[in-house]
Design a protein around this motif. Structure first.
Motif, mmCIF file in Angstrom:
data_model
loop_
_atom_site.group_PDB
_atom_site.id
_atom_site.type_symbol
_atom_site.label_atom_id
_atom_site.label_comp_id
_atom_site.label_asym_id
_atom_site.label_seq_id
_atom_site.Cartn_x
_atom_site.Cartn_y
_atom_site.Cartn_z
ATOM 1 N N THR A 15 29.528 38.788 41.574
ATOM 2 C CA THR A 15 29.469 39.997 40.754
ATOM 3 C C THR A 15 30.609 40.072 39.749
ATOM 4 O O THR A 15 30.656 40.972 38.933
ATOM 5 C CB THR A 15 29.511 41.251 41.635
ATOM 6 O OG1 THR A 15 30.699 41.216 42.421
ATOM 7 C CG2 THR A 15 28.297 41.353 42.530
ATOM 8 N N GLY A 16 31.558 39.137 39.812
ATOM 9 C CA GLY A 16 32.650 39.109 38.849
ATOM 10 C C GLY A 16 33.987 39.592 39.373
ATOM 11 O O GLY A 16 34.997 39.441 38.723
ATOM 12 N N GLY A 17 34.007 40.197 40.550
ATOM 13 C CA GLY A 17 35.274 40.647 41.125
ATOM 14 C C GLY A 17 36.073 39.487 41.690
ATOM 15 O O GLY A 17 35.508 38.534 42.231
ATOM 16 N N GLU A 18 37.384 39.543 41.537
ATOM 17 C CA GLU A 18 38.280 38.521 42.089
ATOM 18 C C GLU A 18 39.312 39.204 42.970
ATOM 19 O O GLU A 18 39.861 40.238 42.601
ATOM 20 C CB GLU A 18 39.018 37.784 40.979
ATOM 21 C CG GLU A 18 38.123 37.055 40.017
ATOM 22 C CD GLU A 18 38.880 36.499 38.830
ATOM 23 O OE1 GLU A 18 38.256 35.740 38.077
ATOM 24 O OE2 GLU A 18 40.066 36.825 38.621
ATOM 25 N N GLU A 19 39.573 38.620 44.129
ATOM 26 C CA GLU A 19 40.627 39.140 44.995
ATOM 27 C C GLU A 19 41.887 38.309 44.776
ATOM 28 O O GLU A 19 41.844 37.082 44.816
ATOM 29 C CB GLU A 19 40.221 39.079 46.464
ATOM 30 C CG GLU A 19 41.281 39.677 47.367
ATOM 31 C CD GLU A 19 40.902 39.700 48.830
ATOM 32 O OE1 GLU A 19 41.792 39.972 49.655
ATOM 33 O OE2 GLU A 19 39.730 39.435 49.158
ATOM 34 N N TRP A 33 37.115 41.363 35.265
ATOM 35 C CA TRP A 33 37.484 41.186 33.859
ATOM 36 C C TRP A 33 36.388 41.639 32.911
ATOM 37 O O TRP A 33 36.664 42.263 31.895
ATOM 38 C CB TRP A 33 37.825 39.718 33.592
ATOM 39 C CG TRP A 33 38.922 39.214 34.483
ATOM 40 C CD1 TRP A 33 38.777 38.475 35.627
ATOM 41 C CD2 TRP A 33 40.327 39.455 34.340
ATOM 42 N NE1 TRP A 33 40.012 38.238 36.191
ATOM 43 C CE2 TRP A 33 40.974 38.828 35.421
ATOM 44 C CE3 TRP A 33 41.089 40.136 33.405
ATOM 45 C CZ2 TRP A 33 42.357 38.851 35.585
ATOM 46 C CZ3 TRP A 33 42.472 40.159 33.569
ATOM 47 C CH2 TRP A 33 43.091 39.521 34.655
ATOM 48 N N GLU A 34 35.156 41.285 33.183
ATOM 49 C CA GLU A 34 34.027 41.584 32.293
ATOM 50 C C GLU A 34 32.968 42.373 33.052
ATOM 51 O O GLU A 34 32.842 42.206 34.257
ATOM 52 C CB GLU A 34 33.394 40.279 31.787
ATOM 53 C CG GLU A 34 34.328 39.401 30.992
ATOM 54 C CD GLU A 34 34.680 39.972 29.631
ATOM 55 O OE1 GLU A 34 33.907 40.791 29.111
ATOM 56 O OE2 GLU A 34 35.730 39.618 29.103
ATOM 57 N N PRO A 35 32.191 43.215 32.473
ATOM 58 C CA PRO A 35 32.182 43.542 31.052
ATOM 59 C C PRO A 35 33.279 44.536 30.661
ATOM 60 O O PRO A 35 33.595 44.683 29.494
ATOM 61 C CB PRO A 35 30.807 44.165 30.837
ATOM 62 C CG PRO A 35 30.486 44.785 32.162
ATOM 63 C CD PRO A 35 31.137 43.882 33.188
ATOM 64 N N GLN A 36 33.869 45.206 31.641
ATOM 65 C CA GLN A 36 34.973 46.125 31.370
ATOM 66 C C GLN A 36 36.024 45.912 32.455
ATOM 67 O O GLN A 36 35.715 45.908 33.646
ATOM 68 C CB GLN A 36 34.485 47.571 31.384
ATOM 69 C CG GLN A 36 35.561 48.577 31.061
ATOM 70 C CD GLN A 36 35.009 50.002 31.027
ATOM 71 O OE1 GLN A 36 33.835 50.227 31.200
ATOM 72 N NE2 GLN A 36 35.880 50.937 30.799
ATOM 73 N N ILE A 82 30.880 46.655 41.101
ATOM 74 C CA ILE A 82 31.400 45.612 41.986
ATOM 75 C C ILE A 82 30.884 45.885 43.388
ATOM 76 O O ILE A 82 31.173 46.908 43.983
ATOM 77 C CB ILE A 82 32.945 45.608 41.996
ATOM 78 C CG1 ILE A 82 33.501 45.423 40.582
ATOM 79 C CG2 ILE A 82 33.462 44.513 42.933
ATOM 80 C CD1 ILE A 82 34.991 45.644 40.468
ATOM 81 N N SER A 83 30.069 44.961 43.907
ATOM 82 C CA SER A 83 29.570 45.154 45.271
ATOM 83 C C SER A 83 30.591 44.619 46.255
ATOM 84 O O SER A 83 31.301 43.653 45.983
ATOM 85 C CB SER A 83 28.221 44.450 45.452
ATOM 86 O OG SER A 83 28.388 43.062 45.351
#
Length: 86
Positions: A15-19, A33-36, A82-83
Motif C-alpha cells: 500500500t506504500g507505507g514503510e516502517e 510518500w505517495e500520493p500524499q 494505509i492498511s
C-alpha cells in the motif's frame, strides 16, 4: 547518545507505507510518500534528536517485537489510505 540517529527501513507494504526504526533509541514510524506524504510515530524514542535515513542501499534489520498501534492509530492510517495488518 549522539546528536543524530540513523533510521533503518524495516518493512514496506504494498500500500506504500514503510516502517522505519532507530536501533539507538527505539523510535519507530510509518511513512507514506505517495500520493500524499504522511507520517505516524509509533514509538517516539528520543524525539529531541534529529533522525535521518535513506533508501540508497536499503538495509533491513531485525527489530524488537512490534508493538501494535492503538485503534486510533489504525483508524488514522486507514483514513490516509494505509492498511494495517498484524
Amino acid at each position: 547518545m549522539s546528536g543524530t540517529h540513523v533510521m533503518i527501513m524495516v518493512d514496506a507494504a504494498a500500500t506504500g507505507g514503510e516502517e522505519w526504526y532507530c536501533p539507538e533509541c527505539g523510535r519507530r514510524l510509518i511513512i507514506r510518500w505517495e500520493p500524499q506524504f504522511a507520517k505516524v510515530v509509533l514509538e517516539p524514542g528520543n524525539d529531541l534528536l534529529a533522525h535521518f535515513g535513506g533508501k540508497g542501499g536499503v538495509r533491513k534489520a531485525a527489530t524488537p517485537k512490534r508493538q501494535e498501534p492503538s485503534p486510533l492509530d489504525i483508524e488514522w492510517l486507514r483514513r490516509h489510505g494505509i492498511s494495517w495488518t498484524s
